[in-house]
Design a protein around this motif. Structure first.
Motif, PDB file in Angstrom:
ATOM      1  N   LEU A  88      -9.498  13.873  12.988  1.00 44.77           N
ATOM      2  CA  LEU A  88      -8.812  14.613  11.942  1.00 44.77           C
ATOM      3  C   LEU A  88      -9.670  14.597  10.686  1.00 44.77           C
ATOM      4  N   ALA A  89     -10.352  15.675  10.402  1.00 45.66           N
ATOM      5  CA  ALA A  89     -11.227  15.738   9.231  1.00 45.66           C
ATOM      6  C   ALA A  89     -10.382  15.712   7.974  1.00 45.66           C
ATOM      7  N   PHE A  90     -10.772  14.844   7.025  1.00 39.62           N
ATOM      8  CA  PHE A  90     -10.039  14.768   5.765  1.00 39.62           C
ATOM      9  C   PHE A  90     -10.916  15.272   4.635  1.00 39.62           C
ATOM     10  N   ASP A  91     -10.400  16.223   3.876  1.00 38.91           N
ATOM     11  CA  ASP A  91     -11.132  16.803   2.752  1.00 38.91           C
ATOM     12  C   ASP A  91     -10.309  16.565   1.491  1.00 38.91           C
ATOM     13  N   PRO A  92     -10.779  15.706   0.561  1.00 41.98           N
ATOM     14  CA  PRO A  92      -9.993  15.436  -0.652  1.00 41.98           C
ATOM     15  C   PRO A  92      -9.755  16.677  -1.493  1.00 41.98           C
ATOM     16  N   CYS A  93     -10.609  17.684  -1.369  1.00 43.57           N
ATOM     17  CA  CYS A  93     -10.399  18.924  -2.125  1.00 43.57           C
ATOM     18  C   CYS A  93      -9.122  19.645  -1.704  1.00 43.57           C
ATOM     19  N   SER A  94      -8.647  19.365  -0.496  1.00 43.64           N
ATOM     20  CA  SER A  94      -7.424  20.005  -0.007  1.00 43.64           C
ATOM     21  C   SER A  94      -6.194  19.125  -0.227  1.00 43.64           C
ATOM     22  N   LEU A  95      -6.361  17.978  -0.878  1.00 41.95           N
ATOM     23  CA  LEU A  95      -5.249  17.055  -1.094  1.00 41.95           C
ATOM     24  C   LEU A  95      -4.354  17.598  -2.202  1.00 41.95           C
ATOM     25  N   ASP A  96      -3.288  18.270  -1.812  1.00 45.02           N
ATOM     26  CA  ASP A  96      -2.383  18.953  -2.742  1.00 45.02           C
ATOM     27  C   ASP A  96      -1.062  18.186  -2.787  1.00 45.02           C
ATOM     28  N   ARG A  97      -1.010  17.141  -3.602  1.00 51.49           N
ATOM     29  CA  ARG A  97       0.179  16.296  -3.670  1.00 51.49           C
ATOM     30  C   ARG A  97       0.118  15.455  -4.938  1.00 51.49           C
ATOM     31  N   ALA A  98       1.210  14.770  -5.234  1.00 58.64           N
ATOM     32  CA  ALA A  98       1.235  13.817  -6.349  1.00 58.64           C
ATOM     33  C   ALA A  98       0.970  12.419  -5.800  1.00 58.64           C
ATOM     34  N   VAL A  99       0.091  11.699  -6.439  1.00 55.84           N
ATOM     35  CA  VAL A  99      -0.182  10.304  -6.100  1.00 55.84           C
ATOM     36  C   VAL A  99       0.432   9.433  -7.183  1.00 55.84           C
ATOM     37  N   ARG A 100       1.271   8.498  -6.761  1.00 61.31           N
ATOM     38  CA  ARG A 100       2.015   7.666  -7.704  1.00 61.31           C
ATOM     39  C   ARG A 100       1.473   6.237  -7.655  1.00 61.31           C
ATOM     40  N   ILE A 101       0.979   5.770  -8.783  1.00 57.48           N
ATOM     41  CA  ILE A 101       0.374   4.444  -8.866  1.00 57.48           C
ATOM     42  C   ILE A 101       1.071   3.643  -9.955  1.00 57.48           C
ATOM     43  N   ALA A 102       1.562   2.469  -9.606  1.00 57.67           N
ATOM     44  CA  ALA A 102       2.114   1.547 -10.599  1.00 57.67           C
ATOM     45  C   ALA A 102       0.989   0.653 -11.100  1.00 57.67           C
ATOM     46  N   MET A 103       0.909   0.486 -12.415  1.00 59.57           N
ATOM     47  CA  MET A 103      -0.143  -0.329 -13.009  1.00 59.57           C
ATOM     48  C   MET A 103       0.431  -1.172 -14.139  1.00 59.57           C
ATOM     49  N   THR A 104      -0.112  -2.360 -14.297  1.00 52.78           N
ATOM     50  CA  THR A 104       0.190  -3.141 -15.492  1.00 52.78           C
ATOM     51  C   THR A 104      -0.597  -2.554 -16.658  1.00 52.78           C
ATOM     52  N   ASP A 105      -0.208  -2.890 -17.881  1.00 52.07           N
ATOM     53  CA  ASP A 105      -0.944  -2.345 -19.018  1.00 52.07           C
ATOM     54  C   ASP A 105      -2.373  -2.875 -19.035  1.00 52.07           C
ATOM     55  N   ASN A 106      -2.580  -4.082 -18.515  1.00 50.86           N
ATOM     56  CA  ASN A 106      -3.927  -4.642 -18.426  1.00 50.86           C
ATOM     57  C   ASN A 106      -4.811  -3.790 -17.518  1.00 50.86           C
ATOM     58  N   LYS A 131       2.872   4.883 -13.262  1.00 49.61           N
ATOM     59  CA  LYS A 131       4.101   4.211 -13.675  1.00 49.61           C
ATOM     60  C   LYS A 131       3.746   2.833 -14.203  1.00 49.61           C
ATOM     61  N   ASN A 132       4.251   2.499 -15.385  1.00 46.78           N
ATOM     62  CA  ASN A 132       4.023   1.168 -15.943  1.00 46.78           C
ATOM     63  C   ASN A 132       4.977   0.181 -15.288  1.00 46.78           C
ATOM     64  N   SER A 133       4.457  -0.952 -14.863  1.00 48.50           N
ATOM     65  CA  SER A 133       5.294  -1.909 -14.158  1.00 48.50           C
ATOM     66  C   SER A 133       4.728  -3.310 -14.316  1.00 48.50           C
ATOM     67  N   ARG A 134       5.611  -4.279 -14.419  1.00 44.00           N
ATOM     68  CA  ARG A 134       5.187  -5.667 -14.293  1.00 44.00           C
ATOM     69  C   ARG A 134       4.844  -5.921 -12.837  1.00 44.00           C
ATOM     70  N   ALA A 135       4.029  -6.928 -12.594  1.00 41.97           N
ATOM     71  CA  ALA A 135       3.592  -7.229 -11.230  1.00 41.97           C
ATOM     72  C   ALA A 135       4.777  -7.485 -10.305  1.00 41.97           C
ATOM     73  N   ALA A 136       5.797  -8.175 -10.806  1.00 41.39           N
ATOM     74  CA  ALA A 136       6.940  -8.532  -9.961  1.00 41.39           C
ATOM     75  C   ALA A 136       7.718  -7.318  -9.491  1.00 41.39           C
ATOM     76  N   GLY A 137       7.623  -6.193 -10.213  1.00 36.60           N
ATOM     77  CA  GLY A 137       8.386  -5.015  -9.826  1.00 36.60           C
ATOM     78  C   GLY A 137       7.656  -4.075  -8.893  1.00 36.60           C
ATOM     79  N   MET A 138       6.409  -4.399  -8.536  1.00 39.01           N
ATOM     80  CA  MET A 138       5.601  -3.447  -7.776  1.00 39.01           C
ATOM     81  C   MET A 138       5.993  -3.369  -6.305  1.00 39.01           C
ATOM     82  N   THR A 139       6.205  -4.498  -5.656  1.00 37.19           N
ATOM     83  CA  THR A 139       6.506  -4.449  -4.221  1.00 37.19           C
ATOM     84  C   THR A 139       7.860  -3.798  -3.918  1.00 37.19           C
ATOM     85  N   PRO A 140       8.911  -4.011  -4.726  1.00 33.45           N
ATOM     86  CA  PRO A 140      10.138  -3.242  -4.468  1.00 33.45           C
ATOM     87  C   PRO A 140       9.920  -1.742  -4.585  1.00 33.45           C
TER      88      PRO A 140
END
Length: 344
Positions: A88-106, A131-140
């Motif tokens: 299955l060839a993957f081409d990032p140029c065709s990646l048409d979606r939202a990517v959601r990443i939780a990060m600490t402010d650090n 999304k801003n998140s504390r580390a403890a809230g990321m896995t839920p």
């Protein structure tokens, strides 16, 4: 049991139920309707002569039989996906979606600008939702499908979660340039200063205060902030003192004319990791996203500051499944078992 008489699609349903612990979300995960997933669960119960999942206040909890099946089923499906994926060839140029990443402010302060530029150039149709998140809230959030991945301190994870160490960091002190000089403050000078306390949970003290208390000392906290990112500006404008991650200090010191010093009390190092759910291990787009984050980290952390702050180093290595989490972390990289100070 004769494998030829088993509908192997039921194992896909089982794996989704094990990951999501919710019939509706599991159905959505593999493209089934909710009634079809309920029917698959009924067939699974008949196949294994076990309830497999029972309702609880937190959703659906797996029985002992389901837990014993989880790892073999997940591994078998992963191997099948890996065998098929190269075709299955993957081409990032065709990646048409939202990517959601939780990060600490650090982690946002260290990585976000470079991540934005890389994703914008490599995948122009991709939308990046941070999304801003504390580390403890990321896995839920990972379990509930709210995010695709997280960047922060992994801590202890469940078997269904994965973590890849990205870089290590530590807390250093900052003050206006010239306040303490090249040797940094003495303990007495440090305690006498007015401090900024970064505490996301509105606590009245942090790891530094506990260390001072062990010596019978305390400091005056003039200002508390919920995030590290504003602390350097407060220090520069109000002639305060703060302890914050070295990478933020290094990024802001020249611009704000700040000096960086070693705190006169010992503070723990910590490791920032990329964290995701095991259900996404073999998904081509997710794999590309993880590789891209890792590549950005290699670039951002190769800033030539290792001689000055040796702890600021890249820790990129193979991802790990956390079974058991604390043991795996200690074995693969000792710093991974340490937690980022909740406040400083």
């Amino acid at each position: 049991m004769n494998i030829s008489s088993v509908d192997l699609n039921l194992l896909v349903a089982f794996d989704a139920l094990m990951s999501e612990r919710n019939v509706t979300r599991a159905a959505r995960r593999i493209g089934l309707s909710q009634p079809a997933m309920s029917n698959a669960l009924s067939r699974l119960r008949a196949l294994f002569d076990d309830e497999l999942f029972v309702r609880s206040g937190r959703g659906m909890e797996p029985t002992a039989r389901a837990q014993s099946l989880a790892m073999p089923v997940s591994e078998a499906l992963r191997r099948i996906e890996e065998a098929i994926a190269p075709a299955l060839a993957f081409d990032p140029c065709s990646l048409d979606r939202a990517v959601r990443i939780a990060m600490t402010d650090n982690s946002m302060a260290v990585l976000l600008e470079a991540l934005i530029l890389r994703f914008r150039n490599a995948a122009p149709k991709l939308d990046l939702h941070i999304k801003n998140s504390r580390a403890a809230g990321m896995t839920p959030m990972l379990d509930d499908g709210e995010i695709d991945m997280a960047i922060g301190v992994a801590g202890e994870l469940e078997a269904r979660h994965r973590a890849m160490p990205l870089y290590s960091d530590r807390l250093v002190g900052i003050a206006r340039r010239g306040r303490f000089g090249p040797q940094g403050p003495t303990l007495e000078q440090f305690v006498a200063a007015e401090h900024v306390l970064v505490t996301p949970r509105n606590a009245t003290g942090g790891s530094l205060d506990r260390e001072l208390a062990n010596r019978g000392l305390s400091r005056r906290v003039f200002l508390t902030l919920p995030q590290f990112i504003m602390a350097p500006y407060a220090v520069a404008k109000a002639d305060l003192v703060a302890c914050l991650p070295a990478r933020i200090a290094l990024a802001k010191a020249e611009m704000l004319d700040l000096e960086i010093f070693e705190p006169p009390v010992a503070l723990d190092d910590f490791t920032v990791s990329l964290i995701w759910h095991g259900r996404d291990d073999a998904e081509p787009a997710h794999r590309w996203l993880r590789e891209t984050v890792a590549d950005v980290v290699r670039e951002v952390t190769a800033l030539g500051d290792a001689d000055r702050w040796p702890i600021c180093q890249t820790l990129l290595g193979p991802c790990r499944a956390n079974v058991p989490a604390a043991h795996a972390a200690a074995q693969e990289h000792p710093a991974e078992a340490e937690r980022v100070p909740a406040s400083a």
